[in-house]
Motif scaffolding. Sequence first.
Motif, PDB file in Angstrom:
ATOM      1  N   PHE A 211       0.871  -1.175   0.000  1.00 59.80           N
ATOM      2  CA  PHE A 211       0.000   0.000   0.000  1.00 59.80           C
ATOM      3  C   PHE A 211       0.908   1.225   0.000  1.00 59.80           C
ATOM      4  CE2 PHE A 211       0.713  -1.538   4.256  1.00 59.80           C
ATOM      5  CZ  PHE A 211       1.015  -0.420   5.004  1.00 59.80           C
ATOM      6  N   GLU A 212       0.336   2.364  -0.370  1.00 58.43           N
ATOM      7  CA  GLU A 212       1.167   3.529  -0.703  1.00 58.43           C
ATOM      8  C   GLU A 212       2.109   3.942   0.422  1.00 58.43           C
ATOM      9  OE1 GLU A 212       0.729   7.957  -2.752  1.00 58.43           O
ATOM     10  OE2 GLU A 212      -1.036   6.958  -1.910  1.00 58.43           O
ATOM     11  N   GLN A 213       1.623   4.029   1.651  1.00 59.46           N
ATOM     12  CA  GLN A 213       2.429   4.546   2.747  1.00 59.46           C
ATOM     13  C   GLN A 213       3.087   3.438   3.566  1.00 59.46           C
ATOM     14  OE1 GLN A 213       3.074   7.669   2.819  1.00 59.46           O
ATOM     15  NE2 GLN A 213       1.591   8.189   1.234  1.00 59.46           N
ATOM     16  N   THR A 214       3.335   2.302   2.929  1.00 56.31           N
ATOM     17  CA  THR A 214       4.029   1.235   3.641  1.00 56.31           C
ATOM     18  C   THR A 214       5.451   1.665   3.962  1.00 56.31           C
ATOM     19  OG1 THR A 214       4.490  -1.143   3.630  1.00 56.31           O
ATOM     20  CG2 THR A 214       4.881   0.061   1.572  1.00 56.31           C
ATOM     21  N   HIS A 215       6.169   0.842   4.670  1.00 53.23           N
ATOM     22  CA  HIS A 215       7.497   1.232   5.164  1.00 53.23           C
ATOM     23  C   HIS A 215       8.550   0.250   4.672  1.00 53.23           C
ATOM     24  CE1 HIS A 215      10.453   2.808   8.079  1.00 53.23           C
ATOM     25  NE2 HIS A 215      10.818   1.546   8.220  1.00 53.23           N
ATOM     26  N   TRP A 216       9.584   0.785   4.022  1.00 51.38           N
ATOM     27  CA  TRP A 216      10.759   0.003   3.639  1.00 51.38           C
ATOM     28  C   TRP A 216      12.009   0.786   4.032  1.00 51.38           C
ATOM     29  CZ3 TRP A 216      10.900  -4.795   1.076  1.00 51.38           C
ATOM     30  CH2 TRP A 216       9.669  -5.278   0.624  1.00 51.38           C
ATOM     31  N   SER A 217      13.016   0.078   4.454  1.00 49.21           N
ATOM     32  CA  SER A 217      14.304   0.706   4.751  1.00 49.21           C
ATOM     33  C   SER A 217      15.385  -0.365   4.613  1.00 49.21           C
ATOM     34  CB  SER A 217      14.305   1.313   6.161  1.00 49.21           C
ATOM     35  OG  SER A 217      13.976   0.321   7.130  1.00 49.21           O
ATOM     36  N   LYS A 218      16.630   0.033   4.807  1.00 52.61           N
ATOM     37  CA  LYS A 218      17.707  -0.932   4.654  1.00 52.61           C
ATOM     38  C   LYS A 218      18.877  -0.573   5.547  1.00 52.61           C
ATOM     39  CE  LYS A 218      19.466   1.369   0.477  1.00 52.61           C
ATOM     40  NZ  LYS A 218      19.792   1.163  -0.958  1.00 52.61           N
ATOM     41  N   GLY A 219      19.788  -1.527   5.669  1.00 49.71           N
ATOM     42  CA  GLY A 219      20.981  -1.290   6.471  1.00 49.71           C
ATOM     43  C   GLY A 219      20.660  -0.957   7.910  1.00 49.71           C
ATOM     44  N   LYS A 220      21.383   0.005   8.447  1.00 45.43           N
ATOM     45  CA  LYS A 220      21.205   0.397   9.842  1.00 45.43           C
ATOM     46  C   LYS A 220      19.917   1.162  10.087  1.00 45.43           C
ATOM     47  CE  LYS A 220      26.175   0.553  10.808  1.00 45.43           C
ATOM     48  NZ  LYS A 220      27.323   1.391  11.267  1.00 45.43           N
ATOM     49  N   ASP A 221      19.276   1.609   9.005  1.00 48.16           N
ATOM     50  CA  ASP A 221      18.010   2.334   9.163  1.00 48.16           C
ATOM     51  C   ASP A 221      16.842   1.409   9.481  1.00 48.16           C
ATOM     52  OD1 ASP A 221      19.232   4.777   8.615  1.00 48.16           O
ATOM     53  OD2 ASP A 221      18.916   4.571   6.448  1.00 48.16           O
ATOM     54  N   TRP A 222      17.038   0.094   9.235  1.00 44.79           N
ATOM     55  CA  TRP A 222      15.941  -0.847   9.444  1.00 44.79           C
ATOM     56  C   TRP A 222      15.861  -1.239  10.916  1.00 44.79           C
ATOM     57  CZ3 TRP A 222      15.460  -5.921  11.222  1.00 44.79           C
ATOM     58  CH2 TRP A 222      14.223  -6.544  10.970  1.00 44.79           C
ATOM     59  N   ALA A 223      14.648  -1.236  11.466  1.00 42.50           N
ATOM     60  CA  ALA A 223      14.400  -1.673  12.846  1.00 42.50           C
ATOM     61  C   ALA A 223      13.156  -2.544  12.848  1.00 42.50           C
ATOM     62  CB  ALA A 223      14.216  -0.479  13.775  1.00 42.50           C
ATOM     63  N   PHE A 224      13.213  -3.669  13.526  1.00 37.61           N
ATOM     64  CA  PHE A 224      12.146  -4.669  13.453  1.00 37.61           C
ATOM     65  C   PHE A 224      10.783  -4.105  13.834  1.00 37.61           C
ATOM     66  CE2 PHE A 224       9.422  -7.778  15.558  1.00 37.61           C
ATOM     67  CZ  PHE A 224       9.262  -8.694  14.541  1.00 37.61           C
ATOM     68  N   HIS A 225      10.674  -3.486  14.997  1.00 35.88           N
ATOM     69  CA  HIS A 225       9.363  -3.054  15.467  1.00 35.88           C
ATOM     70  C   HIS A 225       8.795  -1.926  14.618  1.00 35.88           C
ATOM     71  CE1 HIS A 225      10.866  -5.155  19.121  1.00 35.88           C
ATOM     72  NE2 HIS A 225       9.606  -5.527  19.182  1.00 35.88           N
ATOM     73  N   GLU A 226       9.650  -1.030  14.168  1.00 35.40           N
ATOM     74  CA  GLU A 226       9.197   0.047  13.289  1.00 35.40           C
ATOM     75  C   GLU A 226       8.681  -0.519  11.967  1.00 35.40           C
ATOM     76  OE1 GLU A 226      10.857   4.327  11.640  1.00 35.40           O
ATOM     77  OE2 GLU A 226      12.263   2.661  11.923  1.00 35.40           O
ATOM     78  N   ALA A 227       9.446  -1.464  11.399  1.00 34.34           N
ATOM     79  CA  ALA A 227       9.038  -2.075  10.129  1.00 34.34           C
ATOM     80  C   ALA A 227       7.756  -2.885  10.303  1.00 34.34           C
ATOM     81  CB  ALA A 227      10.159  -2.971   9.600  1.00 34.34           C
ATOM     82  N   ALA A 228       7.629  -3.592  11.426  1.00 31.49           N
ATOM     83  CA  ALA A 228       6.442  -4.407  11.666  1.00 31.49           C
ATOM     84  C   ALA A 228       5.193  -3.539  11.758  1.00 31.49           C
ATOM     85  CB  ALA A 228       6.620  -5.215  12.946  1.00 31.49           C
ATOM     86  N   LEU A 229       5.290  -2.427  12.473  1.00 29.81           N
ATOM     87  CA  LEU A 229       4.123  -1.569  12.693  1.00 29.81           C
ATOM     88  C   LEU A 229       3.796  -0.716  11.468  1.00 29.81           C
ATOM     89  CD1 LEU A 229       1.985  -0.459  14.646  1.00 29.81           C
ATOM     90  CD2 LEU A 229       3.669   1.218  15.399  1.00 29.81           C
ATOM     91  N   LEU A 230       4.804  -0.102  10.886  1.00 30.00           N
ATOM     92  CA  LEU A 230       4.570   0.844   9.803  1.00 30.00           C
ATOM     93  C   LEU A 230       4.540   0.181   8.434  1.00 30.00           C
ATOM     94  CD1 LEU A 230       6.810   3.828  10.974  1.00 30.00           C
ATOM     95  CD2 LEU A 230       4.389   3.396  11.444  1.00 30.00           C
ATOM     96  N   GLY A 231       5.050  -1.042   8.335  1.00 31.34           N
ATOM     97  CA  GLY A 231       5.076  -1.732   7.054  1.00 31.34           C
ATOM     98  C   GLY A 231       3.944  -2.716   6.863  1.00 31.34           C
ATOM     99  N   SER A 232       2.988  -2.732   7.778  1.00 26.16           N
ATOM    100  CA  SER A 232       1.850  -3.644   7.693  1.00 26.16           C
ATOM    101  C   SER A 232       0.558  -2.843   7.822  1.00 26.16           C
ATOM    102  CB  SER A 232       1.908  -4.704   8.798  1.00 26.16           C
ATOM    103  OG  SER A 232       3.156  -5.364   8.807  1.00 26.16           O
ATOM    104  N   SER A 233      -0.459  -3.266   7.095  1.00 27.35           N
ATOM    105  CA  SER A 233      -1.703  -2.499   7.065  1.00 27.35           C
ATOM    106  C   SER A 233      -2.670  -2.934   8.165  1.00 27.35           C
ATOM    107  CB  SER A 233      -2.388  -2.661   5.705  1.00 27.35           C
ATOM    108  OG  SER A 233      -2.802  -4.002   5.509  1.00 27.35           O
ATOM    109  N   HIS A 234      -3.614  -2.031   8.451  1.00 26.67           N
ATOM    110  CA  HIS A 234      -4.786  -2.365   9.259  1.00 26.67           C
ATOM    111  C   HIS A 234      -5.955  -2.386   8.289  1.00 26.67           C
ATOM    112  CE1 HIS A 234      -7.940  -1.080  12.487  1.00 26.67           C
ATOM    113  NE2 HIS A 234      -8.041  -2.359  12.172  1.00 26.67           N
ATOM    114  N   TYR A 235      -6.231  -3.557   7.755  1.00 29.09           N
ATOM    115  CA  TYR A 235      -7.209  -3.727   6.683  1.00 29.09           C
ATOM    116  C   TYR A 235      -8.588  -3.873   7.308  1.00 29.09           C
ATOM    117  CZ  TYR A 235      -8.729  -5.306   2.013  1.00 29.09           C
ATOM    118  OH  TYR A 235      -9.326  -5.413   0.783  1.00 29.09           O
TER     119      TYR A 235
END
Length: 322
Positions: A211-235
């Motif tokens: 979805f448009e505002q999903t979350h992707w990052s890489k390297g040291k910028d990636w954090a599990f909890h941030e990616a889990a919450l912001l990279g997954s939708s509430h459908y």
Amino acid sequence: MRGFIELAVSAAPLALLWFLMWLSLDVHYAITLLLALPAAGFLLRLFLIQHDCGHGAFFKGRRANDWVGRCIGVLTLSPYDLWRRGHAAHHAGTGNLDRRGTGDVDTLTVREFRELSFWGRLRYRLYRNPAVMFGLGPAWLFFLRYRLPLGHMREGRGPWLSAMGTNCAIAVISAGLIALVGWRAFLLIQLPIILIASSAGVWLFYVQHQFEQTHWSKGKDWAFHEAALLGSSHYVLPGVLRWFTANIGMHHIHHLCSNIPFYRLPAALDARPELAEINRLTFRQSLRSIRLVLWDEAAGRLVSFRDARVRMESAATSRRAS
């Protein structure tokens, strides 16, 4: 006990509907296809129970989770242990640009797509075409891809045992049903159920992260909890669909804490109401995600092929002007 009840109210109606579909073949095939819709819904719900078993969330004991998951995997054509391994990798690397390709929908960045050859771009466009993604793709995945542990050849005998054991069980059950109703009736009943359920399942998996505002990052910028919450939708789905999809639309909570069983997710959301509006996606809004196919690293969002082309043309014009 709650787990056994959820399992019973998913499996028993599927068996009853299968029987009614067999009876309806003597009346009109349109009735059979109509009954295939709720039957596919119950099969999808069983797959999501299998999904919870893979996380060790459905029952308290691991053995109960694993064996129920393996048995359901025969019905869903999904080798449980093999699938669980890939899905664990998906959870461990969700939203991580450096760890794409395992248990995910393949997603390229705008730069990666631009650097592909003509044939590479065509292949990716075909892969992302809705007719392939939600039509041919699910059929290929469940009928063919899961029959052999391709890509897991160096991981020992586990993937082979999972795939071959599931294949043998599928063959035995299919042979028994064919002996009872005949191969023609078996295919007329089972094929539409599998095709509808698999397409719906792929759609759910797709919209949970695409979805448009999903979350992707890489390297040291990636954090599990941030990616889990912001990279997954509430459908957000209507109540009936939410039941058939086993609350999997609350996917951001699931990724934050995957050992919460699906029947406890609403209580978890009620306990943290501030999570309700994060990545909230209605069904109408989710349909727009079909056109979002490339990750724009500069903009930090998914974009369409057209948006990417406009961006590339604008960048080229700027370079020529300078």
